[in-house]
Enzyme design. Structure first.
Site, mmCIF file in Angstrom:
data_model
loop_
_atom_site.group_PDB
_atom_site.id
_atom_site.type_symbol
_atom_site.label_atom_id
_atom_site.label_comp_id
_atom_site.label_asym_id
_atom_site.label_seq_id
_atom_site.Cartn_x
_atom_site.Cartn_y
_atom_site.Cartn_z
ATOM 1 N N HIS A 1 0.964 4.978 0.967
ATOM 2 C CA HIS A 1 0.334 5.870 2.146
ATOM 3 C C HIS A 1 0.255 7.571 1.519
ATOM 4 O O HIS A 1 1.543 8.013 1.034
ATOM 5 C CB HIS A 1 1.115 6.450 3.372
ATOM 6 N N HIS B 1 0.685 -1.136 0.027
ATOM 7 C CA HIS B 1 -0.070 0.029 0.099
ATOM 8 C C HIS B 1 0.866 1.272 0.029
ATOM 9 O O HIS B 1 1.840 1.288 0.628
ATOM 10 C CB HIS B 1 -0.871 0.099 1.354
HETATM 11 P P1 5GP Z 1 1.970 -0.019 7.425
HETATM 12 O O1 5GP Z 1 2.284 0.486 8.804
HETATM 13 O O2 5GP Z 1 1.757 -1.344 6.868
HETATM 14 O O3 5GP Z 1 2.603 1.095 6.447
HETATM 15 O O4 5GP Z 1 0.571 0.767 7.172
HETATM 16 C C1 5GP Z 1 -0.614 0.048 7.551
HETATM 17 C C2 5GP Z 1 -1.718 0.968 7.940
HETATM 18 O O5 5GP Z 1 -3.142 0.485 7.907
HETATM 19 C C3 5GP Z 1 -1.536 1.792 9.181
HETATM 20 O O6 5GP Z 1 -1.388 3.385 8.865
HETATM 21 C C4 5GP Z 1 -2.929 1.584 9.817
HETATM 22 O O7 5GP Z 1 -3.385 2.744 10.637
HETATM 23 C C5 5GP Z 1 -3.757 1.149 8.757
HETATM 24 N N1 5GP Z 1 -4.831 0.229 9.080
HETATM 25 C C6 5GP Z 1 -4.570 -0.972 10.027
HETATM 26 N N2 5GP Z 1 -5.820 -1.623 9.890
HETATM 27 C C7 5GP Z 1 -6.637 -0.964 9.316
HETATM 28 C C8 5GP Z 1 -7.994 -1.160 9.003
HETATM 29 O O8 5GP Z 1 -8.845 -2.129 9.291
HETATM 30 N N3 5GP Z 1 -8.916 -0.172 8.368
HETATM 31 C C9 5GP Z 1 -8.172 0.931 7.835
HETATM 32 N N4 5GP Z 1 -8.855 1.956 7.066
HETATM 33 N N5 5GP Z 1 -6.794 1.131 7.998
HETATM 34 C C10 5GP Z 1 -6.127 0.195 8.573
#
Ligand code: 5GP
Ligand code: ZN
Length: 114
Positions: free
Chosen positions: A102, A100
């Site tokens: 951001h 993903h």
């Molecule tokens: P990462 O840490 O993998 O780069 O980002 C994962 C992101 O997904 C985090 O910013 C977290 O807040 C978001 N996230 C985790 N679980 C969920 C969810 O169930 N729904 C949504 N909308 N965001 C999520």
């Protein structure tokens, strides 16, 4: 992919605040926003991380970057700027193992990141 939160979201089995979608990507608001605008661009295809992308996935990344323009225009982020982040693996701070991008905007970011 079983047990993947983002697969659940892109396949409509789990609720999220979707702001854009097409046949390859879904964009939704982060559940724990780190800025006034914090959206996630998520491919429908389950790819664990940036590092796991294969040559045949090249179109997915270019599509994700193209959609950045649509989302940042929607939230009027162009003038003040914004940040794109791809966390990769444990040291990169990745917590959801489904690729993903951001988009963070609406406040001044700092550098270096934590
Ligand atoms: P990462 O840490 O993998 O780069 O980002 C994962 C992101 O997904 C985090 O910013 C977290 O807040 C978001 N996230 C985790 N679980 C969920 C969810 O169930 N729904 C949504 N909308 N965001 C999520
Ligand atoms: Zn997944």
């Amino acid at each position: 992919m079983a047990d993947c939160i983002f697969c659940e979201i892109v396949n409509n089995r789990m609720k999220s605040d979707i702001v854009y979608q097409d046949e390859d990507l879904v964009v939704f608001n982060d559940i724990t926003p780190q800025a006034p605008v914090h959206t996630l661009i998520v491919p429908r295809k389950h790819i664990e991380s940036l590092h796991d992308m294969k040559p045949e996935d090249a179109d997915i990344m270019s599509h994700m970057v193209r959609i950045v323009k649509i989302i940042t225009e929607k939230y009027r982020l162009k003038e003040d700027g914004y940040r794109l982040v791809v966390n990769c693996g444990i040291n990169g701070g990745q917590t959801v193992p489904h690729l993903h991008l951001h988009i963070l905007g609406g406040r001044r970011m700092t550098w270096p990141p934590g």
